[in-house]
Motif scaffolding. Structure first.
Motif, PDB file in Angstrom:
ATOM      1  N   GLY A 185       0.769  -1.369  -0.092  1.00 38.25           N
ATOM      2  CA  GLY A 185      -0.207  -0.191  -0.024  1.00 38.25           C
ATOM      3  C   GLY A 185       0.741   1.225  -0.027  1.00 38.25           C
ATOM      4  O   GLY A 185       0.370   2.354  -0.094  1.00 38.25           O
ATOM      5  N   GLY A 186       2.179   1.062   0.188  1.00 42.06           N
ATOM      6  CA  GLY A 186       3.104   2.436  -0.116  1.00 42.06           C
ATOM      7  C   GLY A 186       3.172   2.815  -1.233  1.00 42.06           C
ATOM      8  O   GLY A 186       2.740   2.255  -2.228  1.00 42.06           O
ATOM      9  N   SER A 187       4.096   4.015  -1.502  1.00 42.16           N
ATOM     10  CA  SER A 187       4.217   4.384  -2.538  1.00 42.16           C
ATOM     11  C   SER A 187       5.668   4.496  -3.411  1.00 42.16           C
ATOM     12  O   SER A 187       6.490   4.157  -2.594  1.00 42.16           O
ATOM     13  N   LEU A 188       5.779   4.132  -4.490  1.00 38.70           N
ATOM     14  CA  LEU A 188       7.138   4.187  -5.181  1.00 38.70           C
ATOM     15  C   LEU A 188       8.225   4.948  -4.713  1.00 38.70           C
ATOM     16  O   LEU A 188       9.222   4.637  -4.282  1.00 38.70           O
ATOM     17  N   ASP A 189       7.557   6.348  -4.966  1.00 42.40           N
ATOM     18  CA  ASP A 189       8.874   7.429  -4.641  1.00 42.40           C
ATOM     19  C   ASP A 189       9.202   7.514  -3.123  1.00 42.40           C
ATOM     20  O   ASP A 189      10.034   8.534  -2.969  1.00 42.40           O
ATOM     21  N   SER A 190       8.649   6.676  -2.190  1.00 41.12           N
ATOM     22  CA  SER A 190       9.295   6.782  -0.774  1.00 41.12           C
ATOM     23  C   SER A 190      10.356   5.941  -0.844  1.00 41.12           C
ATOM     24  O   SER A 190      10.953   6.013   0.305  1.00 41.12           O
ATOM     25  N   SER A 191      10.723   5.033  -1.793  1.00 37.68           N
ATOM     26  CA  SER A 191      11.853   3.818  -1.590  1.00 37.68           C
ATOM     27  C   SER A 191      13.200   4.823  -1.858  1.00 37.68           C
ATOM     28  O   SER A 191      13.355   5.682  -2.863  1.00 37.68           O
TER      29      SER A 191
END
Length: 341
Positions: A185-191
């Motif tokens: 459920g997280g977002s790609l750009d947080s990685s």
């Protein structure tokens, strides 16, 4: 009708000779295909690390080789060559791994001669096991990881691997990206994966890519053979990287539009400072010596000098920041390309 023993023997000899000729063609195609693949690959069924001889041995001792040898005899020469190449290519398809290094990553000497599935599930071994099992479930027998498929104690092998890596990712049938810091459920750009230097080519080079989150589920549970074909994910990737979607799907390495390529890398970091330049060699399609121990300024300076030499593009001389000790026309750090002057 009675067939004489002499005719029967001639027929048998001709059949054996034909089978031998086909086997030689198959071997030639195998060598041709493996020549452009990584030297070592993980066999996803057994979890063992295989050099090229072992890869060939797995194939020849398996059912696909026997089926190919039998079926190829029924084709005419032109169709036979095509059939052999298609079948061998399918059997030697490989998956590349892209991830952020963590603690306890296994190196080549940790797993050589062992089956990774029999090793304790901890740290990097567990991640490697999950990667190979994921590749196997998707139908691939061969997989490559930068942690254990290169002998990093050999400077010659390391040089060859870095020079070949963009091509390996480009020729892979699939690249699996593991985002250990993205929960379901997280977002790609947080990685942090999008902030590392080497992962830029690992994003641009492959034709097909799949993103997996921390628990090894597909990103947003989007079932696909290629997340680059999903418009929603492409838009997220473009926002996270600042790279237009057309480059994400159809990127060509080279020195064209060099300043944009430097800008894509300008916010990224590498553990070894000089790697920020080395990680761009494939993107610019440059073949330069890897000189670990040189300063990051000299590594970047060599890269920029070669780009100008091959392209004549002096737009990369437009930058803002501190000048390099390598040459005052070049910046000391790649972050100088983050914004236009």
């Amino acid at each position: 009708m009675k067939i004489s023993p002499q005719v029967s023997r001639v027929s048998s000899i001709r059949s054996v000779a034909t089978e031998y000729e086909v086997s030689q063609v198959i071997r030639h195609v195998i060598f041709e295909i493996l020549e452009t693949a990584p030297t070592r690959l993980l066999h996803t069924q057994t979890g063992t690390l295989c050099d090229r001889d072992a890869q060939i041995s797995h194939f020849i001792s398996g059912p696909h080789y026997k089926q190919l040898l039998s079926s190829a005899l029924s084709y005419d020469p032109v169709e036979r060559a095509c059939h052999i190449h298609t079948t061998v290519s399918r059997c030697f398809r490989f998956v590349m791994f892209s991830h952020r290094w963590g603690e306890g990553e296994p190196c080549l000497h940790d797993i050589q001669g062992r089956a990774i599935y029999d090793m304790p599930q901890s740290g990097g071994i567990k991640k490697l096991q999950k990667f190979c099992l994921t590749a196997l479930r998707r139908g691939y027998l061969w997989a490559w990881s930068d942690t254990c498929c290169i002998d990093k104690t050999s400077s010659a092998e390391l040089q060859e691997a870095i020079g070949s890596m963009f091509g390996w990712y480009r020729r892979s049938h699939l690249t699996i990206v593991y985002l250990a810091d993205v929960a379901e459920g997280g977002s790609l750009d947080s990685s942090q994966w999008f902030r590392r230097g080497w992962t830029l080519q690992e994003l641009l080079a492959p034709d097909a890519i799949l993103f997996y989150t921390r628990n090894w589920s597909l990103y947003n549970n989007i079932e696909s053979s290629n997340h680059k074909s999903n418009d929603v994910i492409l838009e997220e990737l473009s926002r996270a990287t600042g790279i237009a979607s057309r480059f994400l799907t159809t990127f060509s390495p080279g020195v064209d539009d060099a300043r944009s390529r430097l800008q894509w890398a300008s916010s990224r970091r590498t553990t070894r400072p000089e790697d920020i330049a080395y990680s761009l060699f494939g993107i610019f399609n440059l073949h330069l010596p890897i000189l670990y121990g040189e300063s990051a300024e000299f590594a970047l300076g060599r890269l920029l000098g070669e780009v100008i030499s091959q392209s004549g593009d002096i737009s990369i001389l437009d930058w803002v920041g501190e000048a390099s000790t390598f040459h005052s026309c070049f910046p000391a750090r790649i972050s100088s390309y983050r914004t236009l002057p």
